[in-house]
Write a protein that holds these residues in place. Sequence first.
Motif, PDB file in Angstrom:
ATOM      1  N   HIS A 113       9.043  38.879 -46.418  1.00  0.00           N
ATOM      2  CA  HIS A 113       9.409  39.408 -45.103  1.00  0.00           C
ATOM      3  C   HIS A 113      10.380  38.551 -44.306  1.00  0.00           C
ATOM      4  O   HIS A 113      10.625  38.848 -43.136  1.00  0.00           O
ATOM      5  CB  HIS A 113       8.139  39.625 -44.268  1.00  0.00           C
ATOM      6  CG  HIS A 113       7.199  40.600 -44.886  1.00  0.00           C
ATOM      7  ND1 HIS A 113       7.398  41.961 -44.857  1.00  0.00           N
ATOM      8  CD2 HIS A 113       6.060  40.399 -45.588  1.00  0.00           C
ATOM      9  CE1 HIS A 113       6.418  42.556 -45.497  1.00  0.00           C
ATOM     10  NE2 HIS A 113       5.595  41.641 -45.954  1.00  0.00           N
ATOM     11  N   VAL A 114      10.933  37.516 -44.895  1.00  0.00           N
ATOM     12  CA  VAL A 114      11.781  36.586 -44.137  1.00  0.00           C
ATOM     13  C   VAL A 114      12.906  37.305 -43.390  1.00  0.00           C
ATOM     14  O   VAL A 114      13.242  36.940 -42.265  1.00  0.00           O
ATOM     15  CB  VAL A 114      12.331  35.465 -45.047  1.00  0.00           C
ATOM     16  CG1 VAL A 114      13.341  35.993 -46.049  1.00  0.00           C
ATOM     17  CG2 VAL A 114      12.919  34.337 -44.204  1.00  0.00           C
ATOM     18  N   ALA A 115      13.456  38.350 -43.971  1.00  0.00           N
ATOM     19  CA  ALA A 115      14.561  39.068 -43.321  1.00  0.00           C
ATOM     20  C   ALA A 115      14.093  39.828 -42.075  1.00  0.00           C
ATOM     21  O   ALA A 115      14.910  40.157 -41.214  1.00  0.00           O
ATOM     22  CB  ALA A 115      15.216  40.030 -44.304  1.00  0.00           C
ATOM     23  N   PRO A 153       1.901  40.529 -38.419  1.00  0.00           N
ATOM     24  CA  PRO A 153       1.584  41.295 -39.633  1.00  0.00           C
ATOM     25  C   PRO A 153       0.945  40.467 -40.752  1.00  0.00           C
ATOM     26  O   PRO A 153       0.404  41.024 -41.699  1.00  0.00           O
ATOM     27  CB  PRO A 153       2.950  41.824 -40.097  1.00  0.00           C
ATOM     28  CG  PRO A 153       3.837  41.764 -38.900  1.00  0.00           C
ATOM     29  CD  PRO A 153       3.335  40.600 -38.092  1.00  0.00           C
ATOM     30  N   PHE A 154       0.981  39.146 -40.628  1.00  0.00           N
ATOM     31  CA  PHE A 154       0.402  38.310 -41.683  1.00  0.00           C
ATOM     32  C   PHE A 154      -1.082  38.590 -41.884  1.00  0.00           C
ATOM     33  O   PHE A 154      -1.549  38.689 -43.014  1.00  0.00           O
ATOM     34  CB  PHE A 154       0.642  36.825 -41.388  1.00  0.00           C
ATOM     35  CG  PHE A 154       0.003  35.896 -42.385  1.00  0.00           C
ATOM     36  CD1 PHE A 154       0.243  36.029 -43.745  1.00  0.00           C
ATOM     37  CD2 PHE A 154      -0.844  34.886 -41.961  1.00  0.00           C
ATOM     38  CE1 PHE A 154      -0.352  35.176 -44.672  1.00  0.00           C
ATOM     39  CE2 PHE A 154      -1.439  34.024 -42.867  1.00  0.00           C
ATOM     40  CZ  PHE A 154      -1.194  34.170 -44.225  1.00  0.00           C
ATOM     41  N   ARG A 201       3.840  33.744 -49.990  1.00  0.00           N
ATOM     42  CA  ARG A 201       4.100  35.071 -50.559  1.00  0.00           C
ATOM     43  C   ARG A 201       4.555  36.023 -49.450  1.00  0.00           C
ATOM     44  O   ARG A 201       5.552  36.730 -49.585  1.00  0.00           O
ATOM     45  CB  ARG A 201       2.824  35.606 -51.230  1.00  0.00           C
ATOM     46  CG  ARG A 201       2.992  36.960 -51.907  1.00  0.00           C
ATOM     47  CD  ARG A 201       1.659  37.658 -52.113  1.00  0.00           C
ATOM     48  NE  ARG A 201       0.924  37.890 -50.880  1.00  0.00           N
ATOM     49  CZ  ARG A 201       1.229  38.844 -49.977  1.00  0.00           C
ATOM     50  NH1 ARG A 201       2.254  39.644 -50.167  1.00  0.00           N
ATOM     51  NH2 ARG A 201       0.494  38.985 -48.884  1.00  0.00           N
ATOM     52  N   PHE A 202       3.844  36.023 -48.350  1.00  0.00           N
ATOM     53  CA  PHE A 202       4.183  36.864 -47.202  1.00  0.00           C
ATOM     54  C   PHE A 202       5.566  36.505 -46.652  1.00  0.00           C
ATOM     55  O   PHE A 202       6.394  37.387 -46.403  1.00  0.00           O
ATOM     56  CB  PHE A 202       3.110  36.692 -46.122  1.00  0.00           C
ATOM     57  CG  PHE A 202       3.438  37.360 -44.820  1.00  0.00           C
ATOM     58  CD1 PHE A 202       3.241  38.725 -44.653  1.00  0.00           C
ATOM     59  CD2 PHE A 202       3.937  36.625 -43.754  1.00  0.00           C
ATOM     60  CE1 PHE A 202       3.545  39.344 -43.449  1.00  0.00           C
ATOM     61  CE2 PHE A 202       4.240  37.232 -42.553  1.00  0.00           C
ATOM     62  CZ  PHE A 202       4.042  38.594 -42.396  1.00  0.00           C
ATOM     63  N   TYR A 203       5.824  35.231 -46.479  1.00  0.00           N
ATOM     64  CA  TYR A 203       7.091  34.773 -45.912  1.00  0.00           C
ATOM     65  C   TYR A 203       8.273  35.168 -46.797  1.00  0.00           C
ATOM     66  O   TYR A 203       9.281  35.674 -46.311  1.00  0.00           O
ATOM     67  CB  TYR A 203       7.040  33.261 -45.710  1.00  0.00           C
ATOM     68  CG  TYR A 203       8.252  32.706 -45.014  1.00  0.00           C
ATOM     69  CD1 TYR A 203       8.407  32.852 -43.642  1.00  0.00           C
ATOM     70  CD2 TYR A 203       9.235  32.035 -45.717  1.00  0.00           C
ATOM     71  CE1 TYR A 203       9.522  32.346 -42.989  1.00  0.00           C
ATOM     72  CE2 TYR A 203      10.351  31.517 -45.082  1.00  0.00           C
ATOM     73  CZ  TYR A 203      10.484  31.679 -43.719  1.00  0.00           C
ATOM     74  OH  TYR A 203      11.591  31.176 -43.077  1.00  0.00           O
ATOM     75  N   ASN A 247       6.933  26.683 -52.902  1.00  0.00           N
ATOM     76  CA  ASN A 247       6.949  28.099 -53.274  1.00  0.00           C
ATOM     77  C   ASN A 247       8.164  28.856 -52.757  1.00  0.00           C
ATOM     78  O   ASN A 247       8.515  29.897 -53.310  1.00  0.00           O
ATOM     79  CB  ASN A 247       5.674  28.794 -52.796  1.00  0.00           C
ATOM     80  CG  ASN A 247       4.476  28.457 -53.636  1.00  0.00           C
ATOM     81  OD1 ASN A 247       4.562  27.744 -54.629  1.00  0.00           O
ATOM     82  ND2 ASN A 247       3.331  28.952 -53.236  1.00  0.00           N
ATOM     83  N   ILE A 248       8.791  28.362 -51.694  1.00  0.00           N
ATOM     84  CA  ILE A 248       9.994  29.042 -51.204  1.00  0.00           C
ATOM     85  C   ILE A 248      11.267  28.357 -51.686  1.00  0.00           C
ATOM     86  O   ILE A 248      12.361  28.862 -51.466  1.00  0.00           O
ATOM     87  CB  ILE A 248      10.006  29.171 -49.657  1.00  0.00           C
ATOM     88  CG1 ILE A 248      10.139  27.828 -48.963  1.00  0.00           C
ATOM     89  CG2 ILE A 248       8.791  29.959 -49.180  1.00  0.00           C
ATOM     90  CD1 ILE A 248      10.468  27.920 -47.482  1.00  0.00           C
ATOM     91  N   ALA A 249      11.132  27.226 -52.357  1.00  0.00           N
ATOM     92  CA  ALA A 249      12.297  26.386 -52.681  1.00  0.00           C
ATOM     93  C   ALA A 249      13.367  27.081 -53.507  1.00  0.00           C
ATOM     94  O   ALA A 249      14.548  26.871 -53.274  1.00  0.00           O
ATOM     95  CB  ALA A 249      11.844  25.111 -53.383  1.00  0.00           C
ATOM     96  N   ASP A 250      12.998  27.890 -54.447  1.00  0.00           N
ATOM     97  CA  ASP A 250      14.010  28.504 -55.318  1.00  0.00           C
ATOM     98  C   ASP A 250      14.249  29.965 -54.975  1.00  0.00           C
ATOM     99  O   ASP A 250      14.612  30.761 -55.830  1.00  0.00           O
ATOM    100  CB  ASP A 250      13.613  28.346 -56.784  1.00  0.00           C
ATOM    101  CG  ASP A 250      12.341  29.083 -57.136  1.00  0.00           C
ATOM    102  OD1 ASP A 250      11.603  29.482 -56.211  1.00  0.00           O
ATOM    103  OD2 ASP A 250      12.073  29.270 -58.328  1.00  0.00           O
ATOM    104  N   THR A 251      14.051  30.302 -53.708  1.00  0.00           N
ATOM    105  CA  THR A 251      14.191  31.687 -53.277  1.00  0.00           C
ATOM    106  C   THR A 251      15.224  31.799 -52.165  1.00  0.00           C
ATOM    107  O   THR A 251      15.628  30.799 -51.566  1.00  0.00           O
ATOM    108  CB  THR A 251      12.845  32.230 -52.748  1.00  0.00           C
ATOM    109  OG1 THR A 251      12.526  31.579 -51.521  1.00  0.00           O
ATOM    110  CG2 THR A 251      11.724  32.052 -53.760  1.00  0.00           C
TER     111      THR A 251
END
Length: 121
Positions: free
Chosen positions: A49-51, A16-17, A44-46, A90-94
């Motif tokens: 949609h990570v779940a 889907p990316f 942004r995509f990751y 970008n994913i570090a604080d999420t």
Amino acid sequence: MTTDELRAQLEQLFPPFSASYAGSLFRSKDGCFTPHGLCAEFSRFYRAHVADFGLVEKVELFRLVESIVASDPHDSNPLANAVCTCFLENIADTEAGEISRPLMGPSSRAYFDPWHVRPSG
């Protein structure tokens, strides 16, 4: 590895990316991405949609990330720099970062950990 090769591998892992970046501001007029633009768009995509991703896909992603980061200990490769600065940061604080942290290899984790602030809540 080139930016296009990384994009192709990300699309193979996460089909889907490719549909998600159709109107991306990170793409140039010719439709190409810079290394940093690709990694910013993928982060942004990751995060969104990570779940939805299975463990196999996430493990393969972080094997790929580790291979890129570990191959550039002197920060001379733009793609490795982009993976660090526009994906790992970008994913570090999420929540995506919290979920992904145990899957990271030693080089990725060494870069990621100083940026990682565990999400509250």
